[in-house]
Design a protein around this motif. Structure first.
Motif, mmCIF file in Angstrom:
data_model
loop_
_atom_site.group_PDB
_atom_site.id
_atom_site.type_symbol
_atom_site.label_atom_id
_atom_site.label_comp_id
_atom_site.label_asym_id
_atom_site.label_seq_id
_atom_site.Cartn_x
_atom_site.Cartn_y
_atom_site.Cartn_z
ATOM 1 N N UNK A 188 0.826 -1.215 0.000
ATOM 2 C CA UNK A 188 0.000 0.000 0.000
ATOM 3 C C UNK A 188 0.858 1.262 0.000
ATOM 4 N N UNK A 189 1.943 1.245 0.790
ATOM 5 C CA UNK A 189 2.811 2.429 0.844
ATOM 6 C C UNK A 189 3.562 2.628 -0.480
ATOM 7 N N UNK A 190 3.950 1.524 -1.119
ATOM 8 C CA UNK A 190 4.627 1.629 -2.422
ATOM 9 C C UNK A 190 3.705 2.263 -3.459
ATOM 10 N N UNK A 191 2.455 1.806 -3.462
ATOM 11 C CA UNK A 191 1.464 2.364 -4.397
ATOM 12 C C UNK A 191 1.208 3.838 -4.104
ATOM 13 N N UNK A 192 1.096 4.170 -2.817
ATOM 14 C CA UNK A 192 0.841 5.560 -2.418
ATOM 15 C C UNK A 192 2.011 6.455 -2.803
ATOM 16 N N UNK A 193 3.239 5.963 -2.595
ATOM 17 C CA UNK A 193 4.440 6.731 -2.932
ATOM 18 C C UNK A 193 4.542 6.937 -4.435
ATOM 19 N N UNK A 194 4.273 5.870 -5.207
ATOM 20 C CA UNK A 194 4.358 5.980 -6.673
ATOM 21 C C UNK A 194 3.309 6.946 -7.221
ATOM 22 N N UNK A 195 2.128 6.984 -6.587
ATOM 23 C CA UNK A 195 1.090 7.933 -7.000
ATOM 24 C C UNK A 195 1.557 9.356 -6.744
#
Length: 203
Positions: A188-195
């Motif tokens: 979830x944090x990886x997706x949030x960071x990439x966004x």
């Protein structure tokens, strides 16, 4: 058009309708009319659909920031509805979701204003989560359990405060750090960071 043939199904149906009370037939007609009005109002469905899309859009904008805020503190996680949902899902994998369910039940209990409801809710929460061998017994010490039991005799919105605080501390010190290290939260944090990175690159 009337039918004079003996045993005609149409005649039997007409007789059956005639035997029904007038009020029943009037209600049926009224219901049919109302349904017709609703079916011919496409703007009603359009409004619902539009508001749904707007809410979804705002959730998407906020979700990235929220996900990253969850690691700042346990309070930040509990303040977020989606954070509570994600944490609850994680606790299920550890078979300890009753701790969060108890904490949430206590939060809801504190909002109760009616004294009658307060007493019945208190007993229900105690029987489900606190008493020995309760169906979803939370992990608290014997002393806290007994204090909570005594509090039930004059139930107030504060009667679960000590048990709730112990359960919260247990989750914060034990389950919360494991949640932050879990594969699901890391994803979830990886997706949030990439966004966040893609947003900055487009501005």
């Amino acid at each position: 058009m009337s039918c004079w043939v003996p045993g005609c199904p149409a005649l039997s149906m007409c007789r059956g309708l005639a035997a029904l009370p007038i009020t029943f037939l009037e209600r049926a007609k009224d219901l049919k009319t109302r349904l017709g009005i609703l079916l011919h109002k496409p703007e009603l469905g359009h409004r619902i659909g539009t508001s749904g899309k707007l809410q979804l859009g705002s959730r998407r904008r906020d979700s990235s920031r929220e996900v990253l805020e969850w690691r700042e503190s346990f309070d930040q996680l509990l303040k977020s509805k989606s954070g509570v949902t994600a944490f609850h899902t994680f606790l299920k994998t550890e078979f300890s979701e009753e701790n969060l369910d108890f904490w949430l039940a206590c939060e809801d209990f504190k909002k109760t204003r009616s004294k009658t409801k307060l007493a019945s809710k208190a007993n229900r929460i105690f029987e489900e989560f606190v008493q020995s061998e309760a169906p979803r017994e939370v992990n608290i010490d014997h002393e806290t359990r007994e204090i909570t039991r005594k509090n039930l005799s004059g139930a107030t919105s504060a009667c679960f405060n000590e048990a709730q605080a112990k359960t919260r501390t247990l989750m914060e010190k034990d389950s919360y750090p494991r949640f932050l290290k879990s594969a699901s939260y890391q994803d979830m944090t990886k997706q949030a960071t990439s966004r966040g990175v893609s947003k900055r690159s487009h501005t």
